[in-house]
Design an enzyme around this catalytic site. Structure first.
Site, PDB file in Angstrom:
ATOM      1  N   SER A 169      15.505 -30.117  47.505  1.00  0.00           N
ATOM      2  CA  SER A 169      16.127 -28.806  47.469  1.00  0.00           C
ATOM      3  C   SER A 169      15.700 -27.962  48.657  1.00  0.00           C
ATOM      4  O   SER A 169      14.757 -28.278  49.358  1.00  0.00           O
ATOM      5  CB  SER A 169      15.705 -28.081  46.195  1.00  0.00           C
ATOM      6  N   LYS A 170      16.400 -26.894  48.852  1.00  0.00           N
ATOM      7  CA  LYS A 170      15.985 -25.889  49.819  1.00  0.00           C
ATOM      8  C   LYS A 170      14.637 -25.417  49.323  1.00  0.00           C
ATOM      9  O   LYS A 170      14.133 -25.909  48.341  1.00  0.00           O
ATOM     10  CB  LYS A 170      16.958 -24.713  49.795  1.00  0.00           C
ATOM     11  N   ARG A 171      14.079 -24.405  49.895  1.00  0.00           N
ATOM     12  CA  ARG A 171      12.742 -23.965  49.489  1.00  0.00           C
ATOM     13  C   ARG A 171      11.720 -24.836  50.167  1.00  0.00           C
ATOM     14  O   ARG A 171      10.836 -24.353  50.826  1.00  0.00           O
ATOM     15  CB  ARG A 171      12.483 -24.050  47.958  1.00  0.00           C
ATOM     16  N   GLN A 172      11.863 -26.161  50.017  1.00  0.00           N
ATOM     17  CA  GLN A 172      10.839 -27.052  50.537  1.00  0.00           C
ATOM     18  C   GLN A 172      11.288 -27.699  51.846  1.00  0.00           C
ATOM     19  O   GLN A 172      11.158 -28.891  52.027  1.00  0.00           O
ATOM     20  CB  GLN A 172      10.490 -28.125  49.509  1.00  0.00           C
TER      21      GLN A 172
END
Length: 485
Positions: A255-258
């Site tokens: 996911s995004k974020r990471q």
RNA sequence: GGCGCUAUCGUCUAAGGGUUAGGACACCGCCCUCUCAAGGCGGGAAUACGGGUUCGAAUCCCGUUAGCGCUACCA
């Protein structure tokens, strides 16, 4: 017997960008299609109006094209089974949904979402599976007609039989079975008239004569719904292959974020399409021997669904970096100029008008020191601007009391050179060192610092040659003036 | 919670009944070297756990555990 043409589709929903997991799904579909001389279809699954994103389809197409995954049928491109955008096929889904209602395989449901929510809340914690309670299945024909007449909003739900074990074969997971009791009476047509994924997917795969469905593992639990629909319609079920998921470093779904998750982010950083594609191909697949560097064409030859693994794979950027470097090795400096230019034009150096020759020299100097093209700006900004500062540690280690005088001597020597080559810079530096009675290193390190501001990078003479005599002399003079002991 | 899927070095993975469990990334050391890389050579590092089946199990079976996915009028 004549085997029918293999038809494969990649069916993303247009969320605004292509996810790297989507790229891998697209790639496996593409490889399988090309390898089998089949047809590769792009279909846009935009049945969720609440998630509509402007320009997403164009972006998707451009990104796929960038990666080299050309499709044979799809939006813009056309084909005999269009339209290829689901929001343009609403009539088709409605027709098939109503056919199901007429056949007694589906029914109108007038329950409000509030009631459904309350029902789920009530069931929560009881351990029971929170599926629809089939209230509207019990409606009489006259009730239904009455409701429809007053235009109550409604959905169409499929009937799911009780007490059935639905078994299916997956090309990657082998035999899978799921009890029908655990399957909800899935909504087929939403109250806004749009179909859900399940209906649209089955209808389109059939109408578009799709032979193999290769998609992410997150779809595995809904396969029974699809199988039931194929049965209700009397259609042949395509071969199924559910791919393992791509994971974050902590093993959650990527996911995004990471970190970056959009293909365009990697493109913008200057990862080569060859590198990204090669890397992503190896997340869940390998050729069975020890080769690791493949072009797209080689992947087409070698790929096989049988060698796709079952376990999720972490998107490991270190490995991507290494694979990308291997592909950089296979490029000439000239090959990389357009990519560098693109990156430069999106950076603070966009006003600079640097010649191809200059850029080629910069690339030549930096190409083994980077993992992606924008690494050139990150690691050697001095090719695009004067040093903004001088590295303290290098200063401490290599800048002595006598250094300014020694560099002045070097400047004199350099100013005598005519169109110097790398060798000329080296010869002149060594000559100066000899005259000063010092080792070449005493000159090399301070010069590097003066010219680049740092203590690491390409060979000094490569830097000097690339920068050019005027600039070199100017920078050394500046350093002599700015660095006070 | 229920259901499903999955499980080999830190990571990507090979081996599909008999191997000193192989390779790559990363890490460490050495070589090369004006620095940093790249490159070359070398090193440490794994079959989740417990039961079976078998002469023999990483491999087949069962269980446990863990992770993930699904459980929407999202895909």
């Amino acid at each position: 017997m004549i085997s029918k043409t293999i038809r494969i589709r990649f069916a993303p929903s247009p969320t605004g960008y292509l996810h790297v997991g989507g790229l891998r799904t697209a790639l496996y579909n593409y490889l399988f299609a090309r390898q089998n001389k089949g047809v590769f279809i792009l279909r846009i699954e935009d049945t969720d109006r609440t998630r509509y994103v402007e320009g997403a389809v164009e972006n998707l197409i451009n990104t796929l094209r960038w990666a080299g995954l050309d499709f044979d049928e799809g939006p813009k491109k056309g084909g005999s089974f269009g339209p290829y955008i689901q929001s343009e096929r609403l009539d088709i889904y409605r027709k098939y949904a109503e056919q199901l209602v007429n056949d007694g395989k589906a029914y109108y449901c007038f329950c409000t979402s509030e009631r459904l929510e309350k029902m789920r809340d009530d069931l929560e914690g009881t351990g029971a599976f929170a599926k629809y309670d089939k209230t509207c299945l019990k409606l009489s024909q006259s009730d239904i007609e009455k409701n429809l007449a007053v235009r109550s909003t409604y959905v169409i739900r499929m009937k799911v039989p009780e007490n059935r074990i639905i078994k299916f074969h997956d090309l990657i997971r082998e035999e899978v079975e799921i009890a029908s009791d655990l399957i909800d009476d899935q909504v087929l047509i939403k109250s806004d008239g749009y179909p859900t994924y399940h209906l649209a997917n089955v209808v389109d795969d059939h109408l578009m004569k799709v032979t193999h469905v290769i998609r992410g593992e997150e779809w595995l639990p809904s396969v029974p719904k699809h199988i039931l629909l194929y049965e209700y319609f009397g259609w042949e079920i395509p071969k199924l292959a559910h791919l393992p998921l791509l994971l974050n470093a902590d093993r959650s779904k990527l996911s995004k974020r990471q970190g970056d998750v959009a293909v365009e982010d990697y493109k913008a950083k200057g990862y080569l399409k060859e590198g990204l594609v090669n890397f992503v191909a190896f997340l869940g697949w390998n050729p069975g021997d020890e080769r690791e560097i493949f072009s797209l064409d080689e992947l087409v030859k070698e790929f096989s669904l049988e060698r796709v693994g079952k376990a999720g794979a972490i998107f490991n950027i270190e490995k991507l970096n290494w694979i990308n470097l291997q592909h950089i090795h296979q490029k000439t400096n000239e090959d990389l100029i357009p990519i560098l230019k693109e990156i430069l034009s999106n950076s603070k150096y966009k006003g600079l008008n640097l010649s191809d020759e200059y850029l080629a020299n910069v690339i030549g100097a930096m190409r083994v020191r980077i993992n992606y093209v924008s690494g050139i700006l990150e690691k050697s900004s001095y090719f695009f601007e004067q040093p903004q500062s001088y590295d303290e540690n290098v200063l401490k280690k290599h800048w002595r009391q006598e250094t300014p005088n020694q560099l002045s001597k070097l400047i004199k020597e350099y100013s005598l050179l005519q169109n110097p080559t790398k060798e000329d810079y080296e010869t002149a530096l060594k000559k100066t060192a000899e005259q000063l009675g010092i080792g070449a290193g005493k000159l090399i390190h301070p010069t590097r610092l003066a010219v680049s501001g740092m203590g690491e990078g390409p060979g000094l003479y490569d830097i000097l040659f690339t920068l050019g005599k005027e600039e070199v002399i100017k920078r050394i003079e500046t350093a002599i003036n700015k660095i006070k002991f």
